[in-house]
Each structure stands twice: as structure tokens, then as C-alpha cells.
Design a protein around this motif. Structure first.
Motif: not given
Length: 217
Positions: A160-169
Motif C-alpha cells: 500500500v505504501a509503495l502504491i501511494v508513493i508511485i501514485c504521488a510520483l
């Protein structure tokens, strides 16, 4: 007397051996036999035995069919056997026979992983119904299961954290692209306006040249 250091080392060694080869004590909670195999079954002699073990655990109280016998686990003939954490035993209930080989109620693989909340039920149609007790059995499997659930939860949170980071980037990249496109559009617009202005200025010069009169002397 041995030095204290040697005694401590010996105790540590014994404890490490015990932890490595841990076993689980199995007792009989209850049993009911449905039939006797003797031709003249006055009082059948029922016993429990595991292959590879010398002792046969005779159940002295079990003498009648269709009677449910309950035990506390403190009887003199208890426990039935000990199970390793990662290995099963081939065990069964048998009836002594005076004239031929002992009769078999049932044989099966008894494993620590079969116990649920310290209990294991074994039913053999037309033969017996028994309950085995082992409070420590399957504790390692439960621990591994719990650890697996914790690991799975951590992995899910990490995903979930990785998905959030990817979406933010991705959002930042899209915004940067939009800003760059807007600035490029503004630059092109200025260039076009400037080109249009220069074209109009040149056209004005041409008109003045055409309308200009010769000088009078």
C-alpha cells in the motif's frame, strides 16, 4: 566438585538439546469401542501402540462395548506416547487375541499438526471413537501461522505504501509535464505574436513607401 563454569555449560547444552528435539505428550481423553474381535468376548483387552516403541499401553478400564470411558490424563498407564513437532508416528488401537495375532481396530499416522486447540478426534466406523489430548501439540504450527499472518500484513502495508508513493510520483510527473507544456505554449504564443507584429510592421513600411511622394525642389 566440578567448576561452576562447566556446570553452566552443561546445563546450557542440555537445554539446547531439549529445545531442538522437543516432544509433545499425548494422553487419551476418552474412548468408546463398538465391537470386540474375540469370538468369546468376555472382557476384551484393548491397548494402544505406536510402531518403533517397545511399550504397549493397555487400557485396563476398557472392558465393555458401547460404553464411553472418560479419562483425566493422570491415570497410571498415561501418557500414550510423545510426538515430535515435525514427524508423525504410525499408531493404532489393538485387541489382544489368545489364539491368533492381535486384532486391529485401526492404524493411522498420528501427527502433532492434527491437533486443534490441544484435541484430536479419531473415529473408525464400527470400531471405536476416541479423543486424544495434547495441549502443546501444533503450537509450532500455530506460531508459524501467526508469524505468516504478521508477515502478510506487513507485506500488504508495504505494498500500500509503495502504491501511494508511485501514485504521488506519477501525479508530480503529470503536473510537471502540464507546467512544462503550459510554459511551452506561452513561449510559442509569444513567438507567434512577435512574428505577427513584425509582419504588420513590415507591411506598414511597404505602404508608406508606396504612398511616399517625390521631394519638391
Amino acid at each position: 566438585m566440578l567448576p561452576s563454569g562447566i556446570l553452566i555449560s552443561a546445563l546450557f547444552f542440555l537445554c539446547s538439546i531439549t529445545g531442538t528435539d522437543s516432544v509433545n505428550i499425548v494422553t487419551l481423553g476418552s474412548i468408546e469401542i463398538f465391537s470386540a474381535h474375540e469370538w468369546f468376548p468376555s472382557k476384551p483387552t484393548v491397548y494402544f501402540h505406536c510402531r518403533g516403541e517397545e511399550n504397549k499401553t493397555v487400557l485396563p478400564d476398557v472392558k465393555k462395548t458401547h460404553v464411553l470411558y472418560n479419562f483425566k490424563g493422570e491415570e497410571s498407564w498415561q501418557p500414550l506416547t510423545e510426538l515430535p513437532d515435525q514427524k508423525c508416528k504410525r499408531c493404532g488401537f489393538y485387541e489382544k487375541d489368545k489364539f491368533k495375532s492381535d486384532d486391529v481396530f485401526d492404524e493411522w499416522e498420528l501427527c502433532a499438526a492434527d491437533f486443534v486447540d490441544g484435541k484430536y478426534l479419531r473415529f473408525k466406523e464400527n470400531e471405536f471413537n476416541a479423543t486424544f489430548i495434547c495441549p502443546l501439540c501444533n503450537a509450532a504450527a500455530d506460531s508459524e501461522k501467526e508469524q505468516g499472518q504478521i508477515t502478510s500484513t506487513k507485506r500488504s502495508k508495504r505494498n500500500v505504501a509503495l502504491i501511494v508513493i508511485i501514485c504521488a510520483l506519477a501525479s508530480l510527473i503529470v503536473m510537471a509535464g502540464m507546467v512544462a507544456a503550459y510554459k511551452y505554449w506561452q513561449k510559442r504564443k509569444r513567438e507567434q505574436d512577435q512574428a505577427r507584429f513584425l509582419k504588420l510592421f513590415d507591411e506598414g513600411d511597404d505602404i508608406e513607401d508606396e504612398l511616399s511622394l517625390d521631394p519638391v525642389f
